[in-house]
Design a protein around this motif. Structure first.
Motif, mmCIF file in Angstrom:
data_model
loop_
_atom_site.group_PDB
_atom_site.id
_atom_site.type_symbol
_atom_site.label_atom_id
_atom_site.label_comp_id
_atom_site.label_asym_id
_atom_site.label_seq_id
_atom_site.Cartn_x
_atom_site.Cartn_y
_atom_site.Cartn_z
ATOM 1 N N GLY A 18 0.799 -1.214 0.000
ATOM 2 C CA GLY A 18 0.000 0.000 0.000
ATOM 3 C C GLY A 18 0.840 1.276 0.000
ATOM 4 N N ALA A 19 2.154 1.173 0.228
ATOM 5 C CA ALA A 19 3.006 2.372 0.212
ATOM 6 C C ALA A 19 3.326 2.704 -1.246
ATOM 7 C CB ALA A 19 4.290 2.122 0.991
ATOM 8 N N GLU A 20 2.955 3.871 -1.650
ATOM 9 C CA GLU A 20 3.215 4.282 -3.032
ATOM 10 C C GLU A 20 3.807 5.681 -3.044
ATOM 11 O OE1 GLU A 20 -0.460 4.042 -5.102
ATOM 12 O OE2 GLU A 20 -0.156 1.945 -5.633
ATOM 13 N N ARG A 21 4.696 5.910 -4.015
ATOM 14 C CA ARG A 21 5.183 7.261 -4.267
ATOM 15 C C ARG A 21 4.572 7.694 -5.581
ATOM 16 N NH1 ARG A 21 11.584 7.077 -3.647
ATOM 17 N NH2 ARG A 21 11.200 6.126 -5.660
ATOM 18 N N GLU A 22 4.260 8.940 -5.659
ATOM 19 C CA GLU A 22 3.627 9.442 -6.863
ATOM 20 C C GLU A 22 4.666 10.149 -7.729
ATOM 21 O OE1 GLU A 22 -0.052 12.264 -7.408
ATOM 22 O OE2 GLU A 22 -0.289 10.826 -5.766
ATOM 23 N N PHE A 23 4.733 9.800 -8.992
ATOM 24 C CA PHE A 23 5.610 10.456 -9.953
ATOM 25 C C PHE A 23 4.742 11.091 -11.017
ATOM 26 C CE2 PHE A 23 8.339 7.176 -8.205
ATOM 27 C CZ PHE A 23 9.498 7.880 -7.973
ATOM 28 N N TRP A 24 4.867 12.378 -11.149
ATOM 29 C CA TRP A 24 4.129 13.073 -12.191
ATOM 30 C C TRP A 24 5.109 13.497 -13.254
ATOM 31 C CZ3 TRP A 24 -0.995 13.101 -12.414
ATOM 32 C CH2 TRP A 24 -1.689 12.831 -11.244
ATOM 33 N N PHE A 25 4.722 13.309 -14.464
ATOM 34 C CA PHE A 25 5.575 13.673 -15.590
ATOM 35 C C PHE A 25 4.793 14.584 -16.516
ATOM 36 C CE2 PHE A 25 7.014 12.915 -19.947
ATOM 37 C CZ PHE A 25 8.342 13.280 -19.826
ATOM 38 N N ASN A 26 5.359 15.743 -16.781
ATOM 39 C CA ASN A 26 4.705 16.687 -17.668
ATOM 40 C C ASN A 26 5.765 17.291 -18.581
ATOM 41 O OD1 ASN A 26 3.122 18.534 -18.924
ATOM 42 N ND2 ASN A 26 2.822 19.834 -17.134
ATOM 43 N N ALA A 27 5.707 17.000 -19.854
ATOM 44 C CA ALA A 27 6.654 17.575 -20.816
ATOM 45 C C ALA A 27 5.875 18.532 -21.714
ATOM 46 C CB ALA A 27 7.292 16.476 -21.652
ATOM 47 N N THR A 28 6.143 19.806 -21.554
ATOM 48 C CA THR A 28 5.433 20.817 -22.315
ATOM 49 C C THR A 28 6.423 21.655 -23.085
ATOM 50 O OG1 THR A 28 3.765 20.926 -20.596
ATOM 51 C CG2 THR A 28 3.830 22.752 -22.144
ATOM 52 N N MET A 29 6.097 21.939 -24.312
ATOM 53 C CA MET A 29 6.932 22.809 -25.127
ATOM 54 C C MET A 29 6.037 23.864 -25.738
ATOM 55 S SD MET A 29 10.024 21.249 -27.358
ATOM 56 C CE MET A 29 9.219 20.918 -28.858
ATOM 57 N N ARG A 30 6.371 25.114 -25.488
ATOM 58 C CA ARG A 30 5.607 26.213 -26.077
ATOM 59 C C ARG A 30 6.520 26.928 -27.059
ATOM 60 N NH1 ARG A 30 3.599 26.945 -20.480
ATOM 61 N NH2 ARG A 30 1.546 25.996 -20.524
ATOM 62 N N LEU A 31 6.161 26.870 -28.308
ATOM 63 C CA LEU A 31 6.972 27.480 -29.354
ATOM 64 C C LEU A 31 6.243 28.656 -29.965
ATOM 65 C CD1 LEU A 31 8.176 24.211 -31.084
ATOM 66 C CD2 LEU A 31 9.365 25.549 -29.360
ATOM 67 N N ARG A 32 7.016 29.572 -30.489
ATOM 68 C CA ARG A 32 6.451 30.758 -31.125
ATOM 69 C C ARG A 32 7.069 30.856 -32.512
ATOM 70 N NH1 ARG A 32 8.734 36.119 -30.302
ATOM 71 N NH2 ARG A 32 10.112 35.003 -28.912
ATOM 72 N N GLY A 33 6.251 30.882 -33.515
ATOM 73 C CA GLY A 33 6.733 30.984 -34.888
ATOM 74 C C GLY A 33 7.172 32.402 -35.212
ATOM 75 N N ALA A 34 8.258 32.518 -35.969
ATOM 76 C CA ALA A 34 8.743 33.836 -36.380
ATOM 77 C C ALA A 34 9.407 33.689 -37.739
ATOM 78 C CB ALA A 34 9.738 34.384 -35.377
ATOM 79 N N ALA A 35 9.185 34.665 -38.586
ATOM 80 C CA ALA A 35 9.818 34.651 -39.901
ATOM 81 C C ALA A 35 11.313 34.891 -39.740
ATOM 82 C CB ALA A 35 9.217 35.736 -40.787
ATOM 83 N N THR A 36 12.112 34.162 -40.497
ATOM 84 C CA THR A 36 13.557 34.315 -40.430
ATOM 85 C C THR A 36 14.037 35.075 -41.651
ATOM 86 O OG1 THR A 36 13.720 32.243 -39.237
ATOM 87 C CG2 THR A 36 15.725 33.077 -40.217
ATOM 88 N N THR A 37 14.619 36.227 -41.399
ATOM 89 C CA THR A 37 15.227 37.019 -42.461
ATOM 90 C C THR A 37 16.706 37.167 -42.126
ATOM 91 O OG1 THR A 37 14.842 39.100 -41.307
ATOM 92 C CG2 THR A 37 13.076 38.322 -42.765
ATOM 93 N N PRO A 38 17.547 37.472 -43.112
ATOM 94 C CA PRO A 38 18.966 37.658 -42.794
ATOM 95 C C PRO A 38 19.187 38.728 -41.726
ATOM 96 C CG PRO A 38 18.680 37.477 -45.161
ATOM 97 C CD PRO A 38 17.305 37.520 -44.558
#
Length: 112
Positions: A18-38
């Motif tokens: 009955g002894a349990e440890r809780e492991f939470w896993f959350n992988a989040t990636m927030r990206l923002r698009g941007a035009a690439t100019t020289p």
């Protein structure tokens, strides 16, 4: 915050029933698009990551200096492909070329 129904649990090693440890896993990636100019890329390289830009420039010129010491032949740009930056670099390297010619002349005079 966590997905509904997500339940990642693992029993603790050596623990009683009955002894349990809780492991939470959350992988989040927030990206923002941007035009690439020289211009935008140059801005990001020079102003957002100045240290890395300087390190890379130093390493490139260090390697060029090592090649120059080994007397590796230098080839000019083909006609019509010269850029403003290559003109600046050539101007900065001219004293080294003159120094090399002067040292070669002294070496030749000693051997004669």
């Amino acid at each position: 915050r966590y997905p509904k129904g997500a339940d990642w649990r693992r029993s603790a090693a050596g623990a009683g029933a009955g002894a349990e440890r809780e492991f939470w896993f959350n992988a989040t990636m927030r990206l923002r698009g941007a035009a690439t100019t020289p211009l935008g890329l140059g801005y990001r390289l020079l102003f957002q990551n100045p240290l890395m830009t300087l390190v890379i420039q130093f390493l490139i010129h260090y390697e060029a200096f090592r090649l120059w010491l080994k007397k590796v032949p230098i080839f000019d740009h083909p006609e019509g492909t010269t850029t403003g930056l290559s003109v600046v670099i050539s101007t900065l390297m001219t004293p080294l070329y003159k120094l090399e010619a002067w040292l070669d002349g002294r070496k030749a005079a000693k051997q004669a």
